[in-house]
Design a protein around this motif. Structure first.
Motif, mmCIF file in Angstrom:
data_model
loop_
_atom_site.group_PDB
_atom_site.id
_atom_site.type_symbol
_atom_site.label_atom_id
_atom_site.label_comp_id
_atom_site.label_asym_id
_atom_site.label_seq_id
_atom_site.Cartn_x
_atom_site.Cartn_y
_atom_site.Cartn_z
ATOM 1 N N TYR A 168 1.987 12.510 -9.619
ATOM 2 C CA TYR A 168 0.938 12.871 -10.578
ATOM 3 C C TYR A 168 -0.359 12.124 -10.279
ATOM 4 C CZ TYR A 168 4.730 14.680 -13.525
ATOM 5 O OH TYR A 168 5.807 15.383 -14.007
ATOM 6 N N PRO A 169 -1.506 12.793 -10.490
ATOM 7 C CA PRO A 169 -2.775 12.070 -10.374
ATOM 8 C C PRO A 169 -2.982 11.193 -11.617
ATOM 9 C CG PRO A 169 -3.179 14.351 -11.032
ATOM 10 C CD PRO A 169 -1.691 14.211 -10.833
ATOM 11 N N GLU A 170 -3.826 10.208 -11.512
ATOM 12 C CA GLU A 170 -4.258 9.384 -12.646
ATOM 13 C C GLU A 170 -3.119 8.731 -13.439
ATOM 14 O OE1 GLU A 170 -8.470 10.932 -13.993
ATOM 15 O OE2 GLU A 170 -6.962 12.474 -14.406
ATOM 16 N N ALA A 171 -2.428 7.819 -12.767
ATOM 17 C CA ALA A 171 -1.378 7.047 -13.439
ATOM 18 C C ALA A 171 -2.013 6.043 -14.405
ATOM 19 C CB ALA A 171 -0.559 6.295 -12.397
ATOM 20 N N VAL A 172 -1.329 5.774 -15.523
ATOM 21 C CA VAL A 172 -1.799 4.782 -16.503
ATOM 22 C C VAL A 172 -0.613 3.950 -16.993
ATOM 23 C CG1 VAL A 172 -3.800 6.103 -17.329
ATOM 24 C CG2 VAL A 172 -1.574 6.449 -18.421
ATOM 25 N N ASN A 173 -0.903 2.767 -17.526
ATOM 26 C CA ASN A 173 0.096 1.904 -18.183
ATOM 27 C C ASN A 173 1.229 1.412 -17.287
ATOM 28 O OD1 ASN A 173 -1.356 2.418 -20.589
ATOM 29 N ND2 ASN A 173 -0.153 4.261 -20.967
ATOM 30 N N LEU A 174 1.032 1.452 -15.975
ATOM 31 C CA LEU A 174 2.057 0.976 -15.035
ATOM 32 C C LEU A 174 1.534 -0.255 -14.305
ATOM 33 C CD1 LEU A 174 3.115 4.402 -13.522
ATOM 34 C CD2 LEU A 174 4.577 2.935 -14.918
ATOM 35 N N ALA A 175 2.435 -0.998 -13.667
ATOM 36 C CA ALA A 175 2.013 -2.144 -12.851
ATOM 37 C C ALA A 175 1.013 -1.644 -11.807
ATOM 38 C CB ALA A 175 3.226 -2.758 -12.164
ATOM 39 N N PRO A 176 -0.156 -2.297 -11.675
ATOM 40 C CA PRO A 176 -1.184 -1.823 -10.727
ATOM 41 C C PRO A 176 -0.672 -1.713 -9.294
ATOM 42 C CG PRO A 176 -2.053 -3.574 -12.137
ATOM 43 C CD PRO A 176 -0.586 -3.486 -12.414
ATOM 44 N N ASN A 177 0.259 -2.608 -8.894
ATOM 45 C CA ASN A 177 0.762 -2.578 -7.517
ATOM 46 C C ASN A 177 1.782 -1.466 -7.275
ATOM 47 O OD1 ASN A 177 2.465 -4.054 -9.204
ATOM 48 N ND2 ASN A 177 3.025 -5.558 -7.655
ATOM 49 N N SER A 207 0.847 -1.201 0.000
ATOM 50 C CA SER A 207 0.000 0.000 0.000
ATOM 51 C C SER A 207 0.886 1.257 0.000
ATOM 52 C CB SER A 207 -0.910 0.009 1.228
ATOM 53 O OG SER A 207 -0.129 -0.060 2.399
ATOM 54 N N LYS A 208 2.193 1.066 0.286
ATOM 55 C CA LYS A 208 3.147 2.186 0.243
ATOM 56 C C LYS A 208 3.766 2.191 -1.146
ATOM 57 C CE LYS A 208 5.007 3.118 4.763
ATOM 58 N NZ LYS A 208 6.275 3.209 5.464
ATOM 59 N N SER A 209 3.252 3.020 -2.031
ATOM 60 C CA SER A 209 3.724 2.974 -3.419
ATOM 61 C C SER A 209 5.183 3.440 -3.535
ATOM 62 C CB SER A 209 2.823 3.819 -4.298
ATOM 63 O OG SER A 209 2.737 5.125 -3.785
ATOM 64 N N MET A 210 5.832 3.023 -4.619
ATOM 65 C CA MET A 210 7.232 3.381 -4.866
ATOM 66 C C MET A 210 7.291 4.309 -6.078
ATOM 67 S SD MET A 210 9.072 -0.343 -4.261
ATOM 68 C CE MET A 210 8.092 -1.263 -5.442
ATOM 69 N N LEU A 211 8.327 5.135 -6.121
ATOM 70 C CA LEU A 211 8.443 6.048 -7.247
ATOM 71 C C LEU A 211 9.211 5.412 -8.408
ATOM 72 C CD1 LEU A 211 11.450 7.655 -7.639
ATOM 73 C CD2 LEU A 211 10.865 8.358 -5.343
ATOM 74 N N SER A 220 -2.551 7.792 -7.902
ATOM 75 C CA SER A 220 -1.385 8.621 -8.248
ATOM 76 C C SER A 220 -0.104 7.792 -8.326
ATOM 77 C CB SER A 220 -1.216 9.737 -7.205
ATOM 78 O OG SER A 220 -0.884 9.165 -5.942
ATOM 79 N N VAL A 221 0.927 8.400 -8.929
ATOM 80 C CA VAL A 221 2.249 7.759 -8.981
ATOM 81 C C VAL A 221 3.325 8.843 -8.933
ATOM 82 C CG1 VAL A 221 2.473 7.739 -11.516
ATOM 83 C CG2 VAL A 221 3.651 5.995 -10.146
ATOM 84 N N GLY A 222 4.436 8.525 -8.274
ATOM 85 C CA GLY A 222 5.568 9.443 -8.196
ATOM 86 C C GLY A 222 6.551 9.166 -9.316
ATOM 87 N N LEU A 223 6.826 10.177 -10.144
ATOM 88 C CA LEU A 223 7.781 10.037 -11.249
ATOM 89 C C LEU A 223 8.825 11.140 -11.160
ATOM 90 C CD1 LEU A 223 5.216 9.436 -14.151
ATOM 91 C CD2 LEU A 223 6.585 7.698 -13.003
ATOM 92 N N ARG A 224 10.066 10.779 -11.448
ATOM 93 C CA ARG A 224 11.146 11.775 -11.411
ATOM 94 C C ARG A 224 11.973 11.665 -12.690
ATOM 95 N NH1 ARG A 224 13.697 10.425 -6.915
ATOM 96 N NH2 ARG A 224 15.719 9.640 -7.595
ATOM 97 N N ILE A 225 12.231 12.796 -13.306
ATOM 98 C CA ILE A 225 13.108 12.801 -14.473
ATOM 99 C C ILE A 225 14.533 12.885 -13.945
ATOM 100 C CG2 ILE A 225 13.810 14.046 -16.545
ATOM 101 C CD1 ILE A 225 10.850 15.042 -16.670
#
Length: 197
Positions: A99-108, A60-64, A115-120
């Motif tokens: 970011y809100p509304e992540a798509v195309n990533l592993a559901p877990n 439940s603790k998502s990773m970036l 949401s999902v954390g992304l860093r360039i």
């Protein structure tokens, strides 16, 4: 000049090996723009699960994840609010944007709120790695959940080292301790909250 070319050869070779492992569903230990990270193909739910198990971390603790460009980010979120471009451009240190509304990533990998954390990343090795995989790479600190993050390779525990499928042979002797990234959470309406400076 020769030294730079030699270094690039090492990076290219190590990226090839790491990408091969990730394409086969494996997990890697690699240097990033902040601390050493445990990584995998961010679209592979089984590989993501292996990282949660290795870290003994609740899923439940998502990773970036790391990306090599904003164009890559745009493939994994429904919409990039305009403010995200400004924040990424103005950041003076590594910045993770949630970011809100992540798509195309592993559901877990996606948080309960979607949401999902992304860093360039602009660090050479991790940027090449994301570019070669052509997908985001999970990046979570190389430690068991609840223990201090390893700032340099020598601080990584044997349990973590023996639990991955490949350890990148680059920057292992670095002594400079880098700080974790700043974290900003974006909302759909373009407002944002600073979670970590």
């Amino acid at each position: 000049m020769e030294k730079i070319e030699e270094l690039d050869k090492i990076i290219v070779e190590e990226v090839k090996k790491a990408v091969q492992v990730m394409r086969e569903g494996g997990i890697i230990l690699y240097p990033t723009d902040t601390v050493w990270g445990i990584g995998c193909d961010a679209t592979n739910a089984e590989a993501v699960k292996k990282i949660y198990e290795l870290k003994r971390r609740a899923d439940s603790k998502s990773m970036l994840c790391l990306c090599d460009s904003m164009a890559r980010v745009s493939q994994y979120v429904k919409e990039i609010p305009d403010i995200a471009y400004d924040l990424a451009e103005l950041a003076e240190k590594p910045l993770t944007i949630i970011y809100p509304e992540a798509v195309n990533l592993a559901p877990n990998l996606i948080a309960e709120d979607g949401s999902v954390g992304l860093r360039i990343t602009s660090e050479k090795f991790s940027k090449y790695l994301c570019g070669a995989l052509r997908k985001p790479v999970v990046s979570t600190s190389a430690n068991i959940s609840g223990e201090p993050a390893a700032a340099v390779f020598s601080e990584i525990s044997e349990e973590i080292k023996s639990g991955v499928d490949y350890i990148v042979n680059y920057r292992r002797t670095d002594r400079e301790k880098k700080q974790p990234s700043g974290i900003i959470k974006l909302e759909k309406n373009g407002t944002f909250v600073l979670l970590r400076k």
